[in-house]
Design an enzyme around this catalytic site. Structure first.
Site, PDB file in Angstrom:
ATOM      1  N   LEU A  81       0.774  -1.196   0.188  1.00  0.00           N
ATOM      2  CA  LEU A  81      -0.152  -0.158  -0.145  1.00  0.00           C
ATOM      3  C   LEU A  81       0.442   1.604   0.360  1.00  0.00           C
ATOM      4  O   LEU A  81       0.687   2.314  -0.468  1.00  0.00           O
ATOM      5  CB  LEU A  81      -1.096  -0.072   1.021  1.00  0.00           C
ATOM      6  CG  LEU A  81      -2.099  -0.782   1.286  1.00  0.00           C
ATOM      7  CD1 LEU A  81      -2.908  -1.240   1.993  1.00  0.00           C
ATOM      8  CD2 LEU A  81      -2.327  -1.315   0.046  1.00  0.00           C
ATOM      9  N   SER A 100      -8.155 -11.180  -0.102  1.00  0.00           N
ATOM     10  CA  SER A 100      -9.317 -11.057   1.430  1.00  0.00           C
ATOM     11  C   SER A 100      -8.809  -9.739   1.891  1.00  0.00           C
ATOM     12  O   SER A 100      -9.602  -8.955   1.466  1.00  0.00           O
ATOM     13  CB  SER A 100      -8.140 -12.248   2.310  1.00  0.00           C
ATOM     14  OG  SER A 100      -7.017 -11.614   2.689  1.00  0.00           O
ATOM     15  N   PHE A 106      -3.602  -5.236  11.405  1.00  0.00           N
ATOM     16  CA  PHE A 106      -3.412  -4.267  11.930  1.00  0.00           C
ATOM     17  C   PHE A 106      -5.198  -4.164  11.973  1.00  0.00           C
ATOM     18  O   PHE A 106      -5.925  -4.789  11.584  1.00  0.00           O
ATOM     19  CB  PHE A 106      -3.325  -3.325  11.441  1.00  0.00           C
ATOM     20  CG  PHE A 106      -1.754  -2.980  10.810  1.00  0.00           C
ATOM     21  CD1 PHE A 106      -0.892  -1.481  11.160  1.00  0.00           C
ATOM     22  CD2 PHE A 106      -0.961  -3.660   9.992  1.00  0.00           C
ATOM     23  CE1 PHE A 106      -0.024  -1.881  11.038  1.00  0.00           C
ATOM     24  CE2 PHE A 106      -0.107  -3.198   9.737  1.00  0.00           C
ATOM     25  CZ  PHE A 106       0.948  -2.235  10.340  1.00  0.00           C
ATOM     26  N   GLY A 161       4.538 -10.736   0.935  1.00  0.00           N
ATOM     27  CA  GLY A 161       5.209 -10.870   2.526  1.00  0.00           C
ATOM     28  C   GLY A 161       6.520 -10.980   1.967  1.00  0.00           C
ATOM     29  O   GLY A 161       7.537 -10.672   1.166  1.00  0.00           O
ATOM     30  N   ASP A 202      13.724  -9.690  11.572  1.00  0.00           N
ATOM     31  CA  ASP A 202      13.065  -9.543  10.989  1.00  0.00           C
ATOM     32  C   ASP A 202      13.569 -11.780  10.615  1.00  0.00           C
ATOM     33  O   ASP A 202      12.256 -12.005  10.602  1.00  0.00           O
ATOM     34  CB  ASP A 202      13.244  -9.545   9.287  1.00  0.00           C
ATOM     35  CG  ASP A 202      12.744  -7.628   9.173  1.00  0.00           C
ATOM     36  OD1 ASP A 202      12.180  -7.180  10.282  1.00  0.00           O
ATOM     37  OD2 ASP A 202      13.077  -7.279   8.469  1.00  0.00           O
ATOM     38  N   GLU A 209       8.345  -5.874  11.743  1.00  0.00           N
ATOM     39  CA  GLU A 209       9.157  -6.322  10.749  1.00  0.00           C
ATOM     40  C   GLU A 209      10.021  -4.846  10.506  1.00  0.00           C
ATOM     41  O   GLU A 209       9.720  -4.210   9.919  1.00  0.00           O
ATOM     42  CB  GLU A 209       9.452  -7.249   9.568  1.00  0.00           C
ATOM     43  CG  GLU A 209       8.765  -8.141   9.096  1.00  0.00           C
ATOM     44  CD  GLU A 209       7.954  -8.748   7.994  1.00  0.00           C
ATOM     45  OE1 GLU A 209       7.844  -8.101   7.109  1.00  0.00           O
ATOM     46  OE2 GLU A 209       8.519 -10.349   8.051  1.00  0.00           O
ATOM     47  N   THR A 211      12.778  -1.941  11.569  1.00  0.00           N
ATOM     48  CA  THR A 211      14.772  -1.135  12.345  1.00  0.00           C
ATOM     49  C   THR A 211      14.496  -1.498  13.472  1.00  0.00           C
ATOM     50  O   THR A 211      15.474  -2.069  14.072  1.00  0.00           O
ATOM     51  CB  THR A 211      15.595  -1.325  11.376  1.00  0.00           C
ATOM     52  OG1 THR A 211      14.828  -1.322   9.643  1.00  0.00           O
ATOM     53  CG2 THR A 211      16.772  -0.953  11.007  1.00  0.00           C
ATOM     54  N   HIS A 340      -3.886  22.823  22.041  1.00  0.00           N
ATOM     55  CA  HIS A 340      -4.723  23.145  21.061  1.00  0.00           C
ATOM     56  C   HIS A 340      -4.102  24.588  19.794  1.00  0.00           C
ATOM     57  O   HIS A 340      -3.096  25.296  20.631  1.00  0.00           O
ATOM     58  CB  HIS A 340      -5.842  24.283  21.670  1.00  0.00           C
ATOM     59  CG  HIS A 340      -7.019  24.582  20.946  1.00  0.00           C
ATOM     60  ND1 HIS A 340      -7.760  23.579  20.304  1.00  0.00           N
ATOM     61  CD2 HIS A 340      -7.452  25.917  20.339  1.00  0.00           C
ATOM     62  CE1 HIS A 340      -8.599  24.245  19.815  1.00  0.00           C
ATOM     63  NE2 HIS A 340      -8.525  25.433  19.637  1.00  0.00           N
TER      64      HIS A 340
END
Length: 365
Positions: A81, A100, A106, A161, A202, A209, A211, A340
């Protein structure tokens, strides 16, 4: 670092205290040690279909000599993405093939908001399909999908992946258990099934995954092995940001993971939608609202997860990561005075729960 000896050689375990190392000229020697640390990282998983070798990886895209043009990104991972987002941002025609769901692992609500935002900003999604065949047609690549539809692209980028780069290490010689799907080493507190062999980064099953995670895990392990520390690495309260065209950042548990772990009856989910100040000057930016979510345990008022979808998400979330490490409660959040006008103040001002049925929308300044 000056005291570290670097050997440009490929290692393979001979036994639990011995590795064979081979240099570029094929010369083999042995090294013995009381302990070994495996930190070889991972490599992009190849696209396993007919003609899959025609696809490039996210590693390759930055070495292209010309614009990728019309691009198919295969996979719905954050890498896919993110690549789709910046390629569309520089004017390319981009489609994402989604088997899927977006961003597995997430928060689902936030992941779906990312998808909707990207669609409205020019990225196309082809859902419920995977590539079945890739073939060269002139200068382009024809992709046939699992639903038998097809299209032609200048570039096919696979981001489905990563696999641990452990295939040639001889882990089977020392009984180190790995996940057969991704070859990652299964550990407890970075220790493998062979007690004197450890893994970080990793290459380790269940490790984010990222660093900075690998760096800190290595530091914690070194302190436990050679210092007086007994503190394990915390793999839950890690701030993570997805750098899609609209950023999403989180720390702690997603709503789904919290429900699975504690049960929905033991949770309160606080939500807030708002228009960030920097969006209020542009009508086109107001088609989508920023979003904050706080997952709270009813049992002890402890905050289990914080999620934010909006501008500068990484900058917003880093400070909340410290509070999560310290066991922040919802009472602590609500008693904090916000700055704010910022997006971050919306997290400490959050008060509407999903269970109340009230609108999560907040007014502007």
């Amino acid at each position: 670092e000056k005291e570290v000896t670097y050997l440009n050689k490929l290692a393979k375990f001979k036994d639990e205290h011995t590795i064979e190392v081979t240099d570029k000229k094929g010369r083999v020697s042995e090294i013995t040690s009381s302990r070994f640390l495996v930190a070889v990282g991972g490599r992009p998983s190849p696209l396993e279909c007919e003609g899959g070798e025609l696809a490039i990886s996210s590693d390759d895209v930055f070495f292209l000599e010309k614009s990728p043009g019309k691009t198919l990104c295969v996979g719905a991972s954050y890498i896919s993405l993110e690549c789709a987002g910046f390629l569309a941002g520089i004017g390319n025609d981009v489609t994402v093939a989604v088997r899927s769901i977006l961003l597995r692992g997430f928060d689902r609500e936030c992941a779906d908001k990312i998808g909707a935002y990207m669609e409205d900003h020019g990225v196309k999604f082809k859902k419920g399909v995977v590539p079945k065949k890739l073939e060269k047609v002139g200068e382009r690549i024809k992709v046939t999908f699992s639903d038998d539809s097809s299209d032609e692209y200048d570039t096919v980028l696979s981001a489905i992946g990563r696999r641990a780069d452990t295939e040639k290490l001889g882990l089977e010689n020392v009984g180190v258990k790995t996940n057969p799907k991704n070859r990652k080493i299964i550990t407890t507190n970075e220790q493998s099934s062979c007690p004197n062999i450890y893994a970080v980064g990793d290459v380790m099953e269940g490790c984010p995954e990222l660093t900075p995670v690998a760096i800190q895990a290595g530091q914690f392990l070194a302190r436990r092995l050679f210092g007086e520390s007994t503190e394990p690495m915390d793999y839950i309260n890690i701030c993570t940001t997805v750098f899609t065209p609209i950023e999403y950042s989180c720390v702690g548990l997603s709503e789904e993971d919290a429900v699975e772990k504690f049960g929905s009856d033991n949770l309160e989910i606080y939500v807030r939608e708002f228009i960030p100040l920097e969006w209020s000057l542009s009508g086109s930016r107001q088609q989508h609202m920023a979003y904050a979510k706080v997952v709270v345990s009813k049992m002890d008022n402890r905050v289990l997860g914080i999620h934010y979808f909006g501008p500068q998400a990484g900058e917003v979330m880093q400070g909340y990561g410290v509070s999560m490490k310290k066991g922040v409660t919802f009472k602590d959040l609500s008693e904090t005075v916000g700055i704010h006008p910022t997006s971050s103040e919306e997290i400490v001002a959050i008060s509407i729960t999903k269970s109340s049925g009230q609108s999560a929308s907040a007014g502007g300044c």
